[in-house]
Design a protein around this motif. Structure first.
Motif, PDB file in Angstrom:
ATOM      1  N   PHE A  37       0.847  -1.185   0.000  1.00 50.85           N
ATOM      2  CA  PHE A  37       0.000   0.000   0.000  1.00 50.85           C
ATOM      3  C   PHE A  37       0.889   1.243   0.000  1.00 50.85           C
ATOM      4  CE2 PHE A  37      -2.669  -3.396   1.195  1.00 50.85           C
ATOM      5  CZ  PHE A  37      -3.979  -3.023   0.974  1.00 50.85           C
ATOM      6  N   LEU A  38       0.883   1.930  -1.110  1.00 43.71           N
ATOM      7  CA  LEU A  38       1.773   3.073  -1.301  1.00 43.71           C
ATOM      8  C   LEU A  38       0.962   4.331  -1.580  1.00 43.71           C
ATOM      9  CD1 LEU A  38       4.361   1.297  -3.624  1.00 43.71           C
ATOM     10  CD2 LEU A  38       4.535   1.652  -1.155  1.00 43.71           C
ATOM     11  N   PRO A  39       1.424   5.503  -1.107  1.00 37.53           N
ATOM     12  CA  PRO A  39       0.663   6.740  -1.322  1.00 37.53           C
ATOM     13  C   PRO A  39       0.515   7.102  -2.793  1.00 37.53           C
ATOM     14  CG  PRO A  39       2.851   7.202  -0.392  1.00 37.53           C
ATOM     15  CD  PRO A  39       2.638   5.737  -0.292  1.00 37.53           C
ATOM     16  N   GLU A  40       1.461   6.638  -3.642  1.00 37.28           N
ATOM     17  CA  GLU A  40       1.388   6.960  -5.070  1.00 37.28           C
ATOM     18  C   GLU A  40       0.228   6.224  -5.760  1.00 37.28           C
ATOM     19  OE1 GLU A  40       5.630   7.377  -3.693  1.00 37.28           O
ATOM     20  OE2 GLU A  40       4.048   5.853  -3.511  1.00 37.28           O
ATOM     21  N   ARG A  41      -0.232   5.127  -5.198  1.00 39.34           N
ATOM     22  CA  ARG A  41      -1.368   4.395  -5.764  1.00 39.34           C
ATOM     23  C   ARG A  41      -2.282   3.943  -4.612  1.00 39.34           C
ATOM     24  NH1 ARG A  41       0.103  -1.005  -5.160  1.00 39.34           N
ATOM     25  NH2 ARG A  41       2.331  -1.479  -5.185  1.00 39.34           N
ATOM     26  N   PRO A  42      -3.087   4.847  -4.111  1.00 34.06           N
ATOM     27  CA  PRO A  42      -3.912   4.558  -2.928  1.00 34.06           C
ATOM     28  C   PRO A  42      -4.978   3.501  -3.208  1.00 34.06           C
ATOM     29  CG  PRO A  42      -4.509   6.665  -3.890  1.00 34.06           C
ATOM     30  CD  PRO A  42      -3.271   6.216  -4.597  1.00 34.06           C
ATOM     31  N   TYR A  43      -5.319   2.785  -2.172  1.00 32.14           N
ATOM     32  CA  TYR A  43      -6.289   1.693  -2.295  1.00 32.14           C
ATOM     33  C   TYR A  43      -7.662   2.199  -2.722  1.00 32.14           C
ATOM     34  CZ  TYR A  43      -9.164  -2.339  -1.032  1.00 32.14           C
ATOM     35  OH  TYR A  43     -10.058  -3.377  -1.063  1.00 32.14           O
ATOM     36  N   TRP A  44      -8.069   3.353  -2.216  1.00 30.93           N
ATOM     37  CA  TRP A  44      -9.394   3.858  -2.566  1.00 30.93           C
ATOM     38  C   TRP A  44      -9.509   4.079  -4.068  1.00 30.93           C
ATOM     39  CZ3 TRP A  44      -9.905   8.387  -5.193  1.00 30.93           C
ATOM     40  CH2 TRP A  44      -8.863   9.318  -5.125  1.00 30.93           C
ATOM     41  N   LYS A  45      -8.412   4.465  -4.699  1.00 30.51           N
ATOM     42  CA  LYS A  45      -8.449   4.694  -6.146  1.00 30.51           C
ATOM     43  C   LYS A  45      -8.549   3.364  -6.893  1.00 30.51           C
ATOM     44  CE  LYS A  45      -6.417   8.232  -7.834  1.00 30.51           C
ATOM     45  NZ  LYS A  45      -5.476   9.267  -8.353  1.00 30.51           N
ATOM     46  N   LEU A  74     -16.879   3.203   9.245  1.00 29.23           N
ATOM     47  CA  LEU A  74     -16.488   2.710   7.935  1.00 29.23           C
ATOM     48  C   LEU A  74     -16.308   3.857   6.951  1.00 29.23           C
ATOM     49  CD1 LEU A  74     -16.275  -0.154   6.407  1.00 29.23           C
ATOM     50  CD2 LEU A  74     -18.505   0.471   5.458  1.00 29.23           C
ATOM     51  N   TYR A  75     -15.222   3.810   6.170  1.00 29.19           N
ATOM     52  CA  TYR A  75     -15.013   4.832   5.153  1.00 29.19           C
ATOM     53  C   TYR A  75     -16.050   4.674   4.038  1.00 29.19           C
ATOM     54  CZ  TYR A  75     -10.494   6.170   7.175  1.00 29.19           C
ATOM     55  OH  TYR A  75      -9.499   6.627   8.011  1.00 29.19           O
ATOM     56  N   PRO A  76     -16.690   5.772   3.618  1.00 30.06           N
ATOM     57  CA  PRO A  76     -17.771   5.687   2.624  1.00 30.06           C
ATOM     58  C   PRO A  76     -17.341   5.133   1.278  1.00 30.06           C
ATOM     59  CG  PRO A  76     -17.801   7.820   3.752  1.00 30.06           C
ATOM     60  CD  PRO A  76     -16.534   7.131   4.143  1.00 30.06           C
ATOM     61  N   TYR A  77     -16.075   5.283   0.903  1.00 31.77           N
ATOM     62  CA  TYR A  77     -15.645   4.851  -0.424  1.00 31.77           C
ATOM     63  C   TYR A  77     -15.832   3.349  -0.632  1.00 31.77           C
ATOM     64  CZ  TYR A  77     -11.257   2.605   1.037  1.00 31.77           C
ATOM     65  OH  TYR A  77     -10.326   1.754   1.583  1.00 31.77           O
ATOM     66  N   LEU A  78     -15.814   2.570   0.462  1.00 26.70           N
ATOM     67  CA  LEU A  78     -15.977   1.122   0.349  1.00 26.70           C
ATOM     68  C   LEU A  78     -17.386   0.759  -0.122  1.00 26.70           C
ATOM     69  CD1 LEU A  78     -14.028   0.115   3.569  1.00 26.70           C
ATOM     70  CD2 LEU A  78     -13.324  -0.335   1.208  1.00 26.70           C
ATOM     71  N   ARG A  79     -18.386   1.398   0.448  1.00 23.48           N
ATOM     72  CA  ARG A  79     -19.765   1.162  -0.002  1.00 23.48           C
ATOM     73  C   ARG A  79     -19.941   1.652  -1.439  1.00 23.48           C
ATOM     74  NH1 ARG A  79     -22.637  -0.322   4.580  1.00 23.48           N
ATOM     75  NH2 ARG A  79     -22.057   0.737   6.524  1.00 23.48           N
ATOM     76  N   GLN A  80     -19.317   2.756  -1.764  1.00 26.28           N
ATOM     77  CA  GLN A  80     -19.422   3.290  -3.126  1.00 26.28           C
ATOM     78  C   GLN A  80     -18.839   2.304  -4.134  1.00 26.28           C
ATOM     79  OE1 GLN A  80     -17.393   7.050  -2.882  1.00 26.28           O
ATOM     80  NE2 GLN A  80     -18.824   7.880  -1.364  1.00 26.28           N
ATOM     81  N   ALA A  81     -17.687   1.720  -3.791  1.00 30.51           N
ATOM     82  CA  ALA A  81     -17.049   0.756  -4.690  1.00 30.51           C
ATOM     83  C   ALA A  81     -17.900  -0.493  -4.844  1.00 30.51           C
ATOM     84  CB  ALA A  81     -15.662   0.395  -4.162  1.00 30.51           C
ATOM     85  N   ILE A 106     -18.148  -5.424   9.525  1.00 30.12           N
ATOM     86  CA  ILE A 106     -19.302  -6.333   9.538  1.00 30.12           C
ATOM     87  C   ILE A 106     -20.431  -5.751  10.364  1.00 30.12           C
ATOM     88  CG2 ILE A 106     -20.103  -8.609  10.269  1.00 30.12           C
ATOM     89  CD1 ILE A 106     -18.350  -8.680   7.777  1.00 30.12           C
ATOM     90  N   GLN A 107     -20.106  -5.175  11.522  1.00 30.75           N
ATOM     91  CA  GLN A 107     -21.124  -4.584  12.384  1.00 30.75           C
ATOM     92  C   GLN A 107     -21.883  -3.460  11.682  1.00 30.75           C
ATOM     93  OE1 GLN A 107     -21.880  -5.082  16.137  1.00 30.75           O
ATOM     94  NE2 GLN A 107     -21.376  -7.049  15.201  1.00 30.75           N
ATOM     95  N   GLN A 108     -21.220  -2.774  10.757  1.00 34.08           N
ATOM     96  CA  GLN A 108     -21.851  -1.671  10.019  1.00 34.08           C
ATOM     97  C   GLN A 108     -22.438  -2.120   8.679  1.00 34.08           C
ATOM     98  OE1 GLN A 108     -19.396   2.120  10.282  1.00 34.08           O
ATOM     99  NE2 GLN A 108     -18.151   0.784  11.605  1.00 34.08           N
ATOM    100  N   GLY A 109     -22.506  -3.449   8.478  1.00 37.43           N
ATOM    101  CA  GLY A 109     -23.185  -3.983   7.312  1.00 37.43           C
ATOM    102  C   GLY A 109     -22.371  -4.058   6.041  1.00 37.43           C
ATOM    103  N   PHE A 110     -21.065  -3.868   6.133  1.00 39.47           N
ATOM    104  CA  PHE A 110     -20.219  -3.999   4.956  1.00 39.47           C
ATOM    105  C   PHE A 110     -19.729  -5.436   4.893  1.00 39.47           C
ATOM    106  CE2 PHE A 110     -15.939  -3.541   2.878  1.00 39.47           C
ATOM    107  CZ  PHE A 110     -16.427  -3.260   1.611  1.00 39.47           C
ATOM    108  N   TYR A 111     -20.455  -6.263   4.134  1.00 40.66           N
ATOM    109  CA  TYR A 111     -20.173  -7.693   4.061  1.00 40.66           C
ATOM    110  C   TYR A 111     -19.300  -8.023   2.860  1.00 40.66           C
ATOM    111  CZ  TYR A 111     -24.238  -8.190   7.208  1.00 40.66           C
ATOM    112  OH  TYR A 111     -25.127  -8.093   8.246  1.00 40.66           O
TER     113      TYR A 111
END
Length: 245
Positions: A37-45, A74-81, A106-111
């Motif tokens: 995981f590197l800042p030049e290629r972030p996971y969210w992208k 939970l970070y919103p980008y995960l649900r968006q993806a 999991i507790q917040q429904g991100f399965y």
């Protein structure tokens, strides 16, 4: 079946982009094990821009994955993806599953879309152990049993474009499991020494592969030996050899 990009250490997107190019040409999904995981290629992208709908991000609860903020939200980008069709896979492995990410998610429904072990000698002899244990962890974290089964069978079959697998419809391959949902006090470990307690645990009593028994923990497919007719020829031969003293 698919194209995989894994453990790439460069700061650019070359490995991911080439995998996606190959996936497009072959008409098959791409799985990415981000590895570094590197800042030049972030996971969210990766999950919101790079991967296509139907492509897979594995090791979703690995330590470096930015799942939750400092308050555990939970970070919103995960649900968006996930909403745009990117598939998230557990891939527990020997070092890719930490409770501090998995439990609040999991507790917040991100399965996860698919539950998998990443089975190898290191993981099977550590916290992951096996598929029933991995499924049980998600169960005790709050996933309904029906969702745990769905995401271990039919969902993965669809993701890899194998609709002939993962279901019990008429005419389907007879790949079956018989489960014992045990109740008690059970402990489950993650990949970094973390632990969670639960009161339920799945145990596999019986499996069939193509209709044939492949695993039978309680000998459910056998018959009490006292009810079996002796094989006459063998019995007669033994009687002729063995004489009482």
């Amino acid at each position: 079946m698919g194209v995989k990009s894994a453990h790439y250490q460069g700061t650019d997107w070359t490995s991911v982009d080439r995998a996606i190019e190959a996936g497009k040409l072959a008409g098959i999904p791409v799985m990415v094990d981000f590895g570094y995981f590197l800042p030049e290629r972030p996971y969210w992208k990766l999950v919101t821009e790079r991967l296509r709908p139907g492509d897979i991000s594995t090791h979703m609860f690995r330590g470096p994955v930015p799942c939750v903020d400092e308050t555990g939200k939970l970070y919103p980008y995960l649900r968006q993806a996930q909403a745009r069709g990117v598939k998230f896979d557990v891939g527990h492995g020997g070092g890719s599953f930490v409770m501090r990410n998995a439990f609040p998610a999991i507790q917040q429904g991100f399965y996860p879309d698919s539950i998998s072990t990443d089975l190898h000698a290191g993981s099977m002899n550590a916290g992951m152990m096996d598929m029933p244990t991995t499924m049980s962890k998600l169960l005790v974290m709050g996933m309904p049993l029906q969702e745990v089964i769905l995401r271990s069978t039919w969902n993965p079959a669809q993701i890899i474009h194998r609709p002939d697998l993962g279901h019990l419809s008429v005419g389907a391959t007879a790949d079956l499991s018989v489960w014992n949902l045990m109740e008690g006090d059970f402990g489950f470990a993650d990949a970094s020494g973390g632990k969670i307690q639960g009161n339920r645990r799945l145990f596999c009593e019986l499996t069939l592969k193509d209709g044939r028994i492949a695993w039978d923990w309680n000998a459910r497919g056998a018959i009490d030996y006292k009810t079996l007719e002796p094989m006459y020829g063998i019995r007669k031969g033994i009687d002729q050899i063995v004489r009482p003293r």
